[in-house]
Design a protein around this motif. Structure first.
Motif, PDB file in Angstrom:
ATOM      1  N   VAL A 192      38.801  36.856  35.438  1.00 34.83           N
ATOM      2  CA  VAL A 192      39.160  35.615  34.748  1.00 34.83           C
ATOM      3  C   VAL A 192      40.594  35.252  35.104  1.00 34.83           C
ATOM      4  O   VAL A 192      41.521  36.033  34.846  1.00 34.83           O
ATOM      5  CB  VAL A 192      39.031  35.778  33.212  1.00 34.83           C
ATOM      6  CG1 VAL A 192      39.389  34.467  32.519  1.00 34.83           C
ATOM      7  CG2 VAL A 192      37.629  36.233  32.834  1.00 34.83           C
ATOM      8  N   ASP A 193      40.767  34.087  35.704  1.00 35.56           N
ATOM      9  CA  ASP A 193      42.109  33.617  36.107  1.00 35.56           C
ATOM     10  C   ASP A 193      42.852  34.659  36.934  1.00 35.56           C
ATOM     11  O   ASP A 193      44.056  34.899  36.748  1.00 35.56           O
ATOM     12  CB  ASP A 193      42.934  33.249  34.879  1.00 35.56           C
ATOM     13  CG  ASP A 193      42.353  32.073  34.104  1.00 35.56           C
ATOM     14  OD1 ASP A 193      41.738  31.197  34.747  1.00 35.56           O
ATOM     15  OD2 ASP A 193      42.507  32.033  32.872  1.00 35.56           O
ATOM     16  N   GLY A 194      42.124  35.283  37.845  1.00 31.98           N
ATOM     17  CA  GLY A 194      42.753  36.242  38.747  1.00 31.98           C
ATOM     18  C   GLY A 194      42.953  37.626  38.165  1.00 31.98           C
ATOM     19  O   GLY A 194      43.529  38.502  38.835  1.00 31.98           O
ATOM     20  N   HIS A 195      42.489  37.855  36.949  1.00 31.84           N
ATOM     21  CA  HIS A 195      42.658  39.159  36.311  1.00 31.84           C
ATOM     22  C   HIS A 195      41.301  39.706  35.867  1.00 31.84           C
ATOM     23  O   HIS A 195      40.379  38.946  35.540  1.00 31.84           O
ATOM     24  CB  HIS A 195      43.578  39.038  35.089  1.00 31.84           C
ATOM     25  CG  HIS A 195      44.951  38.537  35.409  1.00 31.84           C
ATOM     26  ND1 HIS A 195      45.933  39.326  35.964  1.00 31.84           N
ATOM     27  CD2 HIS A 195      45.500  37.299  35.271  1.00 31.84           C
ATOM     28  CE1 HIS A 195      47.026  38.628  36.143  1.00 31.84           C
ATOM     29  NE2 HIS A 195      46.802  37.377  35.742  1.00 31.84           N
TER      30      HIS A 195
ATOM     31  N   ASN B 170      38.464  41.054  33.490  1.00 35.07           N
ATOM     32  CA  ASN B 170      38.230  40.763  32.075  1.00 35.07           C
ATOM     33  C   ASN B 170      38.649  41.973  31.234  1.00 35.07           C
ATOM     34  O   ASN B 170      38.904  43.061  31.751  1.00 35.07           O
ATOM     35  CB  ASN B 170      36.770  40.348  31.820  1.00 35.07           C
ATOM     36  CG  ASN B 170      35.763  41.476  32.054  1.00 35.07           C
ATOM     37  OD1 ASN B 170      36.026  42.648  31.779  1.00 35.07           O
ATOM     38  ND2 ASN B 170      34.593  41.111  32.555  1.00 35.07           N
TER      39      ASN B 170
END
Length: 236
Positions: A185-188, A190
């Protein structure tokens, strides 16, 4: 001359691209025929319950090290049997005529049998499925992992990893599963996967030896390219 050979070998390993220098399907079939001459013992207890300070220190040290390599060397002319050995440097590994099978120390998942499973399957969903389907049965959970093709010790450490993640991250991962959160999620990662990596990852990596990233294998979980060791598996 020996120094020149080592430099050439280092270059060939470090400059490989995503395209294998051999036929991947053929390599996998060849690895299925190999036999390890030094079998790893089955676990008699859960390593996540090991509170020995020396063990904990070794796990932490292993997490910080980035200069060890697991080497594979055939012990017969037919390249059927092989041995595994951990080396403190790539130069030392090559000088002893071993092939790199993954970055990091050797462990229970470093065998070619386990390598085949890593190459043929993306394990994120199948391992999760084994843990969910056989929530209350250690025997059936491990058998489910064995059915994927793992050696027994490797299946055990995957099981113990699942149990520890369930204990440490159960609530977070339940919500992640219910709401079908994407792995990244958004490059990270979860929250579930990050919790698993933080709470279970260090001991899993220490015990398993082989991981997908350290073996140059992509997975369903998108990772930064600089965290995936750049290599192929053409040493069959």
């Amino acid at each position: 001359m020996r120094f020149l050979i080592i430099i050439l070998l280092l270059t060939s390993i470090c400059s490989c691209t995503e395209q294998w220098s051999c036929n991947e399907t053929y390599a996998i079939e060849q690895f299925k025929l190999k036999n390890s001459t030094g079998l790893f013992l089955n676990y008699s207890s859960n390593p996540y319950q090991n509170q020995d300070p020396a063990y904990i220190q070794d796990v932490k040290k292993n997490l910080l090290q980035n200069n060890t390599y697991c080497g594979l060397r055939y012990t017969d002319s037919t390249k059927t049997n092989y041995e595994l050995k951990t080396f403190e440097s790539l130069v030392s590994l090559l000088e002893n005529q071993f092939n790199v099978t993954h970055k990091g120390k050797c462990g229970v998942c470093s065998t070619t049998q386990d390598l085949v499973v890593y190459l043929e399957k993306d394990l994120t969903q199948p391992v999760r499925w084994c843990g969910l389907r056989y929530f209350y049965s250690k025997k059936q959970n491990i058998q489910c992992l064995l059915d994927l093709g793992f050696t027994y010790p490797c299946a055990q450490i995957w099981y113990y990893n699942t149990i520890n993640t369930r204990k440490q991250c159960g609530g977070i991962c339940f919500l992640s599963y219910i709401f079908n959160q994407p792995f990244v999620v958004d490059g990270h990662l979860n929250k579930c996967l990050q919790c698993d990596e933080d709470k279970s990852g260090p001991i899993f990596k220490y015990e398993s030896g082989r991981t997908r990233r350290d073996s140059g294998i992509d997975s369903e979980i998108e990772r930064p390219s600089d965290t995936i060791y750049n290599m192929d598996h053409c040493y069959y």
